[in-house]
Design a protein around this motif. Structure first.
Motif, short mmCIF file in Angstrom:
data_model
loop_
_atom_site.label_atom_id
_atom_site.label_comp_id
_atom_site.label_asym_id
_atom_site.label_seq_id
_atom_site.Cartn_x
_atom_site.Cartn_y
_atom_site.Cartn_z
N GLY A 9 3.38 -3.68 9.89
CA GLY A 9 4.40 -3.20 8.98
C GLY A 9 4.18 -3.66 7.56
O GLY A 9 4.36 -2.90 6.60
N TYR A 10 3.77 -4.92 7.42
CA TYR A 10 3.50 -5.43 6.08
C TYR A 10 2.36 -4.65 5.43
O TYR A 10 2.45 -4.25 4.26
CB TYR A 10 3.15 -6.91 6.16
CG TYR A 10 2.75 -7.51 4.83
CD1 TYR A 10 3.71 -7.86 3.89
CD2 TYR A 10 1.41 -7.70 4.51
CE1 TYR A 10 3.34 -8.38 2.65
CE2 TYR A 10 1.03 -8.22 3.29
CZ TYR A 10 2.00 -8.57 2.36
OH TYR A 10 1.62 -9.07 1.15
N LEU A 11 1.29 -4.41 6.18
CA LEU A 11 0.15 -3.69 5.63
C LEU A 11 0.51 -2.24 5.31
O LEU A 11 0.08 -1.68 4.30
CB LEU A 11 -1.03 -3.74 6.60
CG LEU A 11 -1.67 -5.12 6.77
CD1 LEU A 11 -2.69 -5.09 7.90
CD2 LEU A 11 -2.32 -5.57 5.48
N ARG A 12 1.30 -1.63 6.18
CA ARG A 12 1.71 -0.25 5.92
C ARG A 12 2.51 -0.13 4.62
O ARG A 12 2.34 0.80 3.84
CB ARG A 12 2.57 0.28 7.07
CG ARG A 12 1.77 0.76 8.27
CD ARG A 12 2.69 1.21 9.40
NE ARG A 12 2.02 2.07 10.35
CZ ARG A 12 2.59 2.58 11.44
NH1 ARG A 12 3.85 2.28 11.72
NH2 ARG A 12 1.91 3.36 12.26
N GLY A 13 3.37 -1.11 4.40
CA GLY A 13 4.17 -1.07 3.19
C GLY A 13 3.40 -1.52 1.97
O GLY A 13 3.33 -0.82 0.96
N HIS A 14 2.79 -2.69 2.05
CA HIS A 14 2.15 -3.32 0.89
C HIS A 14 0.93 -2.55 0.44
O HIS A 14 0.69 -2.37 -0.76
CB HIS A 14 1.78 -4.75 1.25
CG HIS A 14 1.30 -5.57 0.09
ND1 HIS A 14 -0.02 -5.58 -0.31
CD2 HIS A 14 1.94 -6.41 -0.76
CE1 HIS A 14 -0.16 -6.39 -1.35
NE2 HIS A 14 1.01 -6.90 -1.65
N ASP A 15 0.10 -2.08 1.39
CA ASP A 15 -1.18 -1.45 1.05
C ASP A 15 -1.11 0.07 1.05
O ASP A 15 -1.71 0.72 0.19
CB ASP A 15 -2.27 -1.91 2.02
CG ASP A 15 -2.61 -3.38 1.86
OD1 ASP A 15 -2.11 -4.00 0.90
OD2 ASP A 15 -3.36 -3.90 2.70
N ASP A 16 -0.41 0.65 2.03
CA ASP A 16 -0.42 2.11 2.19
C ASP A 16 0.79 2.80 1.58
O ASP A 16 0.79 4.03 1.47
CB ASP A 16 -0.49 2.48 3.68
CG ASP A 16 -1.77 2.00 4.35
OD1 ASP A 16 -2.76 1.75 3.63
OD2 ASP A 16 -1.78 1.86 5.58
N ALA A 189 -1.51 1.36 -13.13
CA ALA A 189 -0.90 0.51 -12.12
C ALA A 189 -0.75 1.25 -10.80
O ALA A 189 -0.94 0.68 -9.73
CB ALA A 189 0.47 0.02 -12.61
N PHE A 190 -0.43 2.55 -10.87
CA PHE A 190 -0.29 3.35 -9.65
C PHE A 190 -1.63 3.49 -8.95
O PHE A 190 -1.73 3.33 -7.74
CB PHE A 190 0.28 4.73 -9.99
CG PHE A 190 0.53 5.58 -8.78
CD1 PHE A 190 1.72 5.47 -8.08
CD2 PHE A 190 -0.41 6.49 -8.35
CE1 PHE A 190 1.96 6.24 -6.96
CE2 PHE A 190 -0.19 7.27 -7.24
CZ PHE A 190 1.01 7.15 -6.54
N VAL A 191 -2.68 3.78 -9.72
CA VAL A 191 -4.01 3.91 -9.13
C VAL A 191 -4.45 2.61 -8.49
O VAL A 191 -5.07 2.59 -7.41
CB VAL A 191 -5.03 4.36 -10.20
CG1 VAL A 191 -6.46 4.25 -9.67
CG2 VAL A 191 -4.74 5.81 -10.62
N GLN A 192 -4.11 1.48 -9.12
CA GLN A 192 -4.45 0.18 -8.56
C GLN A 192 -3.63 -0.16 -7.33
O GLN A 192 -3.92 -1.13 -6.64
CB GLN A 192 -4.20 -0.92 -9.61
CG GLN A 192 -5.17 -0.90 -10.79
CD GLN A 192 -4.81 -1.95 -11.82
OE1 GLN A 192 -3.97 -2.81 -11.58
NE2 GLN A 192 -5.45 -1.88 -12.97
N ARG A 193 -2.59 0.64 -7.06
CA ARG A 193 -1.65 0.34 -5.98
C ARG A 193 -1.08 -1.07 -6.14
O ARG A 193 -1.01 -1.86 -5.19
CB ARG A 193 -2.31 0.48 -4.60
CG ARG A 193 -2.55 1.93 -4.17
CD ARG A 193 -1.24 2.66 -3.90
NE ARG A 193 -1.42 4.05 -3.55
CZ ARG A 193 -1.50 4.49 -2.29
NH1 ARG A 193 -1.44 3.65 -1.29
NH2 ARG A 193 -1.65 5.77 -2.04
N SER A 194 -0.71 -1.39 -7.36
CA SER A 194 -0.14 -2.70 -7.63
C SER A 194 1.15 -2.85 -6.85
O SER A 194 2.09 -2.07 -7.01
CB SER A 194 0.14 -2.87 -9.12
OG SER A 194 0.84 -4.06 -9.36
#
Length: 205
Positions: A9-16, A189-194
């Motif tokens: 869940g953390y990865l889905r939210g934070h990264d994806d 910032a969006f492209v970096q997925r900050s």
């Protein structure tokens, strides 16, 4: 395993930025293992990201109760309380984080942010100067009416190449310091997925 759902869940939210999937996983995690402090922290972090601050505060409070020495939970609880303009409560939570780990600079930095929100930029500048944090100094110098010093701090931000660099130049506070040029940064910032673009925890007064 609750921890496995929480990690995914953390990865889905934070990264994806898959918010529905992240929320489903984290609800499952705290249902399977409601007494696990890190899982409650991840759940609270996601709720804060989604702007569900009252629920985030409850989840983070549970995390601190389950493990009173879990520093990140106190820090996030302080941020959420600050976003709700509960500055006294936020300071207590952040002070608790620093009592556990005096070198936890993120807590010190956010105490400076709270000073800004309380219209005390002089105190904030002292905090940020001690941390050598140009982002914070740009904000404090701006609020003190020191345009040249604020621009100098923004220049230091421009020269940094961290994953959060574009976010820092996107911040509404920094836009005040840097004029229209700062508005070129949101796309980067969006492209970096900050991850910091996703966190709804700062209140502008």
């Amino acid at each position: 395993l609750g921890d496995a759902f929480a990690a995914r869940g953390y990865l889905r939210g934070h990264d994806d930025w898959n918010w529905d999937g992240a929320l489903a996983d984290l609800v499952k995690a705290v249902t399977l293992d409601p007494g696990d402090a890190p899982n409650q922290l991840r759940y609270g972090y996601l709720l804060a990201t989604l702007g569900r601050l009252p629920e985030a505060r409850v989840a983070l409070g549970k995390s601190t109760e389950q493990d009173p020495r879990f520093t990140p939970a106190w820090w996030w609880l302080g941020r959420v309380k600050a976003a709700q303009t509960d500055y006294d409560g936020a300071r207590l939570a952040l002070d608790r984080a620093l009592a556990i780990d005096p070198e936890f600079q993120s807590a010190s930095f956010y105490l400076g942010i709270i000073s800004l929100l309380e219209h005390d930029p002089a105190t904030a500048r002292g905090v940020f100067a001690k941390l050598r944090n140009p982002f914070g100094l740009a904000l404090a110098e701006h609020d003190l009416g020191q345009a040249a010093q604020s621009q100098q701090a923004v220049g230091q931000l421009n020269s940094q190449h961290s994953q959060h660099g574009a976010y820092n130049l996107t911040s509404p506070f920094t836009c005040m310091c840097n004029g229209d040029r700062s508005f070129q940064s949101p796309a980067r910032a969006f492209v970096q997925r900050s991850s910091r673009l996703c966190i709804v925890t700062e209140v502008l007064l």
